[in-house]
Design a protein around this motif. Structure first.
Motif, PDB file in Angstrom:
ATOM      1  N   MET A   1       0.815  -1.210   0.000  1.00  0.00           N
ATOM      2  CA  MET A   1       0.000   0.000   0.000  1.00  0.00           C
ATOM      3  C   MET A   1       0.857   1.271   0.000  1.00  0.00           C
ATOM      4  N   LEU A   2       1.912   1.305   0.879  1.00  0.00           N
ATOM      5  CA  LEU A   2       2.772   2.480   0.932  1.00  0.00           C
ATOM      6  C   LEU A   2       3.517   2.684  -0.391  1.00  0.00           C
ATOM      7  N   LYS A   3       3.921   1.588  -1.033  1.00  0.00           N
ATOM      8  CA  LYS A   3       4.601   1.681  -2.319  1.00  0.00           C
ATOM      9  C   LYS A   3       3.668   2.282  -3.370  1.00  0.00           C
ATOM     10  N   GLU A   4       2.413   1.908  -3.317  1.00  0.00           N
ATOM     11  CA  GLU A   4       1.434   2.422  -4.278  1.00  0.00           C
ATOM     12  C   GLU A   4       1.197   3.926  -4.053  1.00  0.00           C
ATOM     13  N   ILE A   5       1.117   4.316  -2.775  1.00  0.00           N
ATOM     14  CA  ILE A   5       0.928   5.728  -2.445  1.00  0.00           C
ATOM     15  C   ILE A   5       2.131   6.548  -2.911  1.00  0.00           C
ATOM     16  N   SER A   6       3.340   6.027  -2.658  1.00  0.00           N
ATOM     17  CA  SER A   6       4.563   6.725  -3.060  1.00  0.00           C
ATOM     18  C   SER A   6       4.625   6.912  -4.567  1.00  0.00           C
ATOM     19  N   LYS A   7       4.253   5.878  -5.310  1.00  0.00           N
ATOM     20  CA  LYS A   7       4.279   5.956  -6.768  1.00  0.00           C
ATOM     21  C   LYS A   7       3.289   7.005  -7.264  1.00  0.00           C
ATOM     22  N   TYR A   8       2.094   7.017  -6.679  1.00  0.00           N
ATOM     23  CA  TYR A   8       1.082   7.989  -7.107  1.00  0.00           C
ATOM     24  C   TYR A   8       1.567   9.418  -6.874  1.00  0.00           C
ATOM     25  N   LEU A   9       2.128   9.661  -5.672  1.00  0.00           N
ATOM     26  CA  LEU A   9       2.573  11.012  -5.341  1.00  0.00           C
ATOM     27  C   LEU A   9       3.768  11.428  -6.187  1.00  0.00           C
ATOM     28  N   THR A  10       4.705  10.503  -6.414  1.00  0.00           N
ATOM     29  CA  THR A  10       5.866  10.800  -7.249  1.00  0.00           C
ATOM     30  C   THR A  10       5.452  11.131  -8.671  1.00  0.00           C
ATOM     31  N   ASP A  11       4.524  10.367  -9.220  1.00  0.00           N
ATOM     32  CA  ASP A  11       4.032  10.636 -10.585  1.00  0.00           C
ATOM     33  C   ASP A  11       3.382  12.013 -10.660  1.00  0.00           C
ATOM     34  N   LYS A  12       2.634  12.368  -9.641  1.00  0.00           N
ATOM     35  CA  LYS A  12       1.963  13.673  -9.642  1.00  0.00           C
ATOM     36  C   LYS A  12       2.990  14.803  -9.611  1.00  0.00           C
ATOM     37  N   ILE A  13       4.017  14.651  -8.785  1.00  0.00           N
ATOM     38  CA  ILE A  13       5.063  15.674  -8.689  1.00  0.00           C
ATOM     39  C   ILE A  13       5.806  15.814 -10.011  1.00  0.00           C
ATOM     40  N   ARG A  14       6.102  14.705 -10.652  1.00  0.00           N
ATOM     41  CA  ARG A  14       6.863  14.740 -11.904  1.00  0.00           C
ATOM     42  C   ARG A  14       6.091  15.369 -13.051  1.00  0.00           C
ATOM     43  N   HIS A  15       4.773  15.430 -12.936  1.00  0.00           N
ATOM     44  CA  HIS A  15       3.959  15.995 -14.014  1.00  0.00           C
ATOM     45  C   HIS A  15       3.631  17.471 -13.811  1.00  0.00           C
ATOM     46  N   PHE A  16       4.177  18.089 -12.758  1.00  0.00           N
ATOM     47  CA  PHE A  16       3.993  19.526 -12.610  1.00  0.00           C
ATOM     48  C   PHE A  16       4.730  20.243 -13.744  1.00  0.00           C
ATOM     49  N   PRO A  17       4.106  21.246 -14.357  1.00  0.00           N
ATOM     50  CA  PRO A  17       4.769  21.960 -15.466  1.00  0.00           C
ATOM     51  C   PRO A  17       5.911  22.841 -14.963  1.00  0.00           C
ATOM     52  N   SER A  18       6.886  23.113 -15.833  1.00  0.00           N
ATOM     53  CA  SER A  18       8.012  23.977 -15.461  1.00  0.00           C
ATOM     54  C   SER A  18       7.632  25.453 -15.516  1.00  0.00           C
ATOM     55  N   SER A  19       6.619  25.780 -16.315  1.00  0.00           N
ATOM     56  CA  SER A  19       6.103  27.156 -16.358  1.00  0.00           C
ATOM     57  C   SER A  19       4.777  27.178 -15.600  1.00  0.00           C
ATOM     58  N   ASP A  20       4.614  28.169 -14.724  1.00  0.00           N
ATOM     59  CA  ASP A  20       3.452  28.161 -13.847  1.00  0.00           C
ATOM     60  C   ASP A  20       3.164  29.587 -13.367  1.00  0.00           C
ATOM     61  N   LYS A  21       2.102  29.734 -12.578  1.00  0.00           N
ATOM     62  CA  LYS A  21       1.736  31.026 -12.006  1.00  0.00           C
ATOM     63  C   LYS A  21       1.505  30.861 -10.506  1.00  0.00           C
ATOM     64  N   ILE A  22       1.957  31.843  -9.743  1.00  0.00           N
ATOM     65  CA  ILE A  22       1.749  31.836  -8.300  1.00  0.00           C
ATOM     66  C   ILE A  22       0.395  32.455  -7.980  1.00  0.00           C
ATOM     67  N   LEU A  23      -0.370  31.791  -7.115  1.00  0.00           N
ATOM     68  CA  LEU A  23      -1.632  32.351  -6.634  1.00  0.00           C
ATOM     69  C   LEU A  23      -1.335  33.195  -5.402  1.00  0.00           C
ATOM     70  N   PHE A  24      -1.547  34.503  -5.516  1.00  0.00           N
ATOM     71  CA  PHE A  24      -1.176  35.415  -4.436  1.00  0.00           C
ATOM     72  C   PHE A  24      -2.189  36.545  -4.354  1.00  0.00           C
ATOM     73  N   ASN A  25      -2.839  36.685  -3.189  1.00  0.00           N
ATOM     74  CA  ASN A  25      -3.847  37.737  -2.982  1.00  0.00           C
ATOM     75  C   ASN A  25      -4.909  37.742  -4.081  1.00  0.00           C
ATOM     76  N   ASN A  26      -5.398  36.556  -4.384  1.00  0.00           N
ATOM     77  CA  ASN A  26      -6.461  36.378  -5.385  1.00  0.00           C
ATOM     78  C   ASN A  26      -6.025  36.786  -6.792  1.00  0.00           C
ATOM     79  N   LYS A  27      -4.725  36.750  -7.040  1.00  0.00           N
ATOM     80  CA  LYS A  27      -4.194  37.057  -8.378  1.00  0.00           C
ATOM     81  C   LYS A  27      -3.289  35.930  -8.837  1.00  0.00           C
ATOM     82  N   GLN A  28      -3.176  35.804 -10.167  1.00  0.00           N
ATOM     83  CA  GLN A  28      -2.258  34.839 -10.759  1.00  0.00           C
ATOM     84  C   GLN A  28      -1.025  35.585 -11.264  1.00  0.00           C
ATOM     85  N   ILE A  29       0.137  35.267 -10.678  1.00  0.00           N
ATOM     86  CA  ILE A  29       1.363  35.981 -11.022  1.00  0.00           C
ATOM     87  C   ILE A  29       2.299  35.033 -11.753  1.00  0.00           C
TER      88      ILE A  29
END
Length: 317
Positions: A1-29
């Protein structure tokens, strides 16, 4: 179970885009590499005053709470401590029913000196949005958090009036509680704040702290968000990035104070003042026992027995 959870979380982290926007004070920066700036070495000496607070619940029942609140300030020049301040007080908060709702009112008992915050500023409804969590009314213990924050700001104003060149608070300079703006408005212009943790997100759900660390070119740097808000890395070998509020001119002095191996990249002054202001568990137990062992306080102890089930269970382990 822990191995499955680790794989899911790792896959999610690896798919974050390199270009992004910060959410700050209800604005996208938009994140822009051009907003990174190197933190230069300072060419002059300035005194730095670091401020933090600690607290402990001495007695707590559903209808009242007695807390000890301690706020400290340590002043450094050239990384040597030259002055210290300490202000302590007991806070007794009680509940009552008024105009159809449960409200909390407090009395301050200074250990020494005079009161530095106004008790009336702590009068608050248990349903106030700035202290409640979820749909339930806020526990009475929340008022101590308000009092500690107000006291930290009050001490910062006092230290500023005493001539410190730079004043550093743990946290942010944004209001969280009702009446907090009153104390924020009294702060001097030479104040800044450093937050150990950040609850900010990017549009994709990533952590801006982790993303900026990957995008940076190393060294000590600041990343501009807006106005006087930055992310900063205060040591070239540090793995930590913090949220900073204040003028950019103070960053070189903070970086100079952030070379201790105990927490590389975090100002030693904030480590020291955290320890200076902290109320230990041993001190808390001693105060509680001294209070409850007095024969005159037998009636008060009866109220505590109605709410100490968690303490009883904790003692099983």
């Amino acid at each position: 179970m822990l191995k499955e959870i680790s794989k899911y979380l790792t896959d999610k982290i690896r798919h974050f885009p390199s270009s992004d926007k910060i959410l700050f004070n209800n604005k996208q920066i938009e994140i822009n590499k051009d907003l990174f700036a190197r933190i230069p070495k300072n060419s002059t000496q300035k005194s730095l005053a670091f401020i933090d607070g600690g607290q402990a619940e001495i007695l707590s029942a559903g209808t009242f709470c007695l807390s000890l609140i301690r706020v400290g300030a340590l002043v450094y020049l050239n990384n040597l401590k030259i002055k210290e301040y300490k202000h302590e007080f007991f806070l007794l908060t009680t509940a009552k029913h008024e105009l159809g709702e449960v409200v909390y009112e407090s009395i301050i008992f200074p250990v020494q000196g005079t009161k530095i915050i106004d008790e009336h500023d702590l009068f608050i409804s248990s349903a106030d949005a700035t202290i409640k969590v979820g749909t339930e009314r806020a526990p009475i213990t929340q008022v101590a958090n308000m009092a500690r924050r107000f006291a930290e700001l009050a001490v910062a104003a006092m230290v500023g009036a005493d001539g410190a060149d730079v004043i550093v608070l743990d946290g942010t300079l944004e209001p969280s509680f009702r009446n907090e703006e009153k104390y924020l408005s009294k702060l001097p212009v030479n104040i800044c704040a450093l937050a150990k943790s950040s609850s900010l997100f990017t549009v994709s759900g990533n952590s801006p702290v982790v993303l900026l660390q990957k995008l940076s070119s190393g060294g000590c740097w600041s990343y501009f968000i807006e106005e006087q808000s930055y992310f900063v890395r205060l040591h070239e070998k540090s793995r930590h990035v913090f949220r900073y509020t204040g003028t950019k001119d103070f960053l070189s002095y903070l970086a100079e104070n952030s070379t201790d191996a105990l927490f590389l990249g975090y100002p030693y002054g904030l480590i020291a003042v955290d320890k200076f202001a902290r109320v230990s568990n041993e001190e808390k137990r001693s105060l509680k026992m001294n209070f409850l062992l007095k024969a005159d306080n037998r009636e008060i102890a009866e109220y505590l027995s109605a709410t100490d089930a968690h303490d009883i269970l904790d003692n099983f382990y």
